[in-house]
Design a protein around this motif. Structure first.
Motif, PDB file in Angstrom:
ATOM      1  N   ILE A   3      42.019  12.839 -80.993  1.00 46.30           N
ATOM      2  CA  ILE A   3      40.828  12.987 -80.167  1.00 46.30           C
ATOM      3  C   ILE A   3      40.111  11.645 -80.016  1.00 46.30           C
ATOM      4  O   ILE A   3      39.648  11.287 -78.933  1.00 46.30           O
ATOM      5  N   TYR A   4      40.030  10.878 -81.095  1.00 45.39           N
ATOM      6  CA  TYR A   4      39.352   9.580 -81.030  1.00 45.39           C
ATOM      7  C   TYR A   4      40.095   8.610 -80.122  1.00 45.39           C
ATOM      8  O   TYR A   4      39.480   7.850 -79.373  1.00 45.39           O
ATOM      9  N   THR A   5      41.417   8.624 -80.167  1.00 47.50           N
ATOM     10  CA  THR A   5      42.210   7.767 -79.286  1.00 47.50           C
ATOM     11  C   THR A   5      41.945   8.116 -77.824  1.00 47.50           C
ATOM     12  O   THR A   5      41.740   7.228 -76.990  1.00 47.50           O
ATOM     13  N   ALA A   6      41.955   9.405 -77.517  1.00 42.17           N
ATOM     14  CA  ALA A   6      41.695   9.838 -76.144  1.00 42.17           C
ATOM     15  C   ALA A   6      40.265   9.517 -75.723  1.00 42.17           C
ATOM     16  O   ALA A   6      40.020   9.124 -74.573  1.00 42.17           O
ATOM     17  N   LEU A   7      39.315   9.645 -76.637  1.00 45.79           N
ATOM     18  CA  LEU A   7      37.917   9.336 -76.328  1.00 45.79           C
ATOM     19  C   LEU A   7      37.728   7.849 -76.029  1.00 45.79           C
ATOM     20  O   LEU A   7      37.047   7.484 -75.062  1.00 45.79           O
ATOM     21  N   CYS A  11      36.569   6.299 -72.436  1.00 45.69           N
ATOM     22  CA  CYS A  11      35.402   5.402 -72.322  1.00 45.69           C
ATOM     23  C   CYS A  11      35.792   4.064 -71.704  1.00 45.69           C
ATOM     24  O   CYS A  11      35.086   3.543 -70.837  1.00 45.69           O
ATOM     25  N   ALA A  12      36.929   3.507 -72.132  1.00 47.51           N
ATOM     26  CA  ALA A  12      37.381   2.231 -71.576  1.00 47.51           C
ATOM     27  C   ALA A  12      37.687   2.366 -70.091  1.00 47.51           C
ATOM     28  O   ALA A  12      37.345   1.477 -69.284  1.00 47.51           O
ATOM     29  N   SER A  13      38.299   3.467 -69.696  1.00 42.98           N
ATOM     30  CA  SER A  13      38.606   3.696 -68.280  1.00 42.98           C
ATOM     31  C   SER A  13      37.337   3.846 -67.450  1.00 42.98           C
ATOM     32  O   SER A  13      37.234   3.310 -66.346  1.00 42.98           O
ATOM     33  N   LEU A  17      36.047   1.492 -64.508  1.00 41.83           N
ATOM     34  CA  LEU A  17      35.820   2.088 -63.186  1.00 41.83           C
ATOM     35  C   LEU A  17      34.463   1.692 -62.628  1.00 41.83           C
ATOM     36  O   LEU A  17      34.353   1.271 -61.476  1.00 41.83           O
ATOM     37  N   PHE A  18      33.426   1.805 -63.448  1.00 40.67           N
ATOM     38  CA  PHE A  18      32.077   1.492 -62.969  1.00 40.67           C
ATOM     39  C   PHE A  18      31.815  -0.009 -62.919  1.00 40.67           C
ATOM     40  O   PHE A  18      31.115  -0.495 -62.026  1.00 40.67           O
ATOM     41  N   ASP A  19      32.398  -0.770 -63.843  1.00 38.70           N
ATOM     42  CA  ASP A  19      32.190  -2.209 -63.869  1.00 38.70           C
ATOM     43  C   ASP A  19      32.837  -2.896 -62.665  1.00 38.70           C
ATOM     44  O   ASP A  19      32.302  -3.853 -62.120  1.00 38.70           O
ATOM     45  N   SER A  20      33.987  -2.405 -62.248  1.00 35.77           N
ATOM     46  CA  SER A  20      34.693  -3.023 -61.126  1.00 35.77           C
ATOM     47  C   SER A  20      34.146  -2.587 -59.767  1.00 35.77           C
ATOM     48  O   SER A  20      34.463  -3.201 -58.751  1.00 35.77           O
ATOM     49  N   GLY A  21      33.359  -1.528 -59.741  1.00 34.20           N
ATOM     50  CA  GLY A  21      32.825  -1.028 -58.474  1.00 34.20           C
ATOM     51  C   GLY A  21      33.767  -0.076 -57.760  1.00 34.20           C
ATOM     52  O   GLY A  21      33.499   0.335 -56.633  1.00 34.20           O
TER      53      GLY A  21
END
Length: 118
Positions: A3-7, A11-13, A17-21
């Motif tokens: 679960i932690y790996t998927a979390l 979060c990284a994705s 997604l938001f950082d790149s616009g």
């Protein structure tokens, strides 16, 4: 642990997604999907469900049998996914897919060969 790996991956994705616009392009991508918005969302949802099911299955194999057996099954199932994509989603079978289909059994055969060496 899974679960932690998927979390962390989620979060990284999302940060990327938001950082790149790219998030602003999602609506256009969804509307441009040739089978409609509902099919686009359902593709994303069922892909996520399938990956979570696969992760749980792999962890189950590790607990029930061994990590070696789990890796063997995972490696042998890799070529099946592109074949199903060609059959069910009518994807084109290009050179990259053919090479990737050949590399999975080759990697498995190399692993078996190298494990037999002293």
């Amino acid at each position: 642990m899974q679960i932690y790996t998927a979390l962390v991956a989620t979060c990284a994705s999302l940060i990327g997604l938001f950082d790149s616009g790219e998030w602003s392009c999602l609506k256009g991508e969804m509307e441009g999907f040739h089978k409609g918005r509902v099919s686009y969302v359902m593709s994303l949802v069922w892909t996520a469900v399938a990956w979570q099911t696969t992760s749980v299955g792999v962890v189950g194999l590790i607990f029930a049998v061994s990590s070696l057996f789990s890796n063997v099954i995972s490696t042998l199932s890799l070529p099946i996914v592109p074949i199903f994509a060609v059959i069910f989603f009518h994807n084109k079978m290009g050179g990259v897919k053919v090479v990737s289909l050949l590399m999975a059994p080759w990697g498995f055969a190399s692993y078996i060969y190298l494990s037999k060496l002293p």
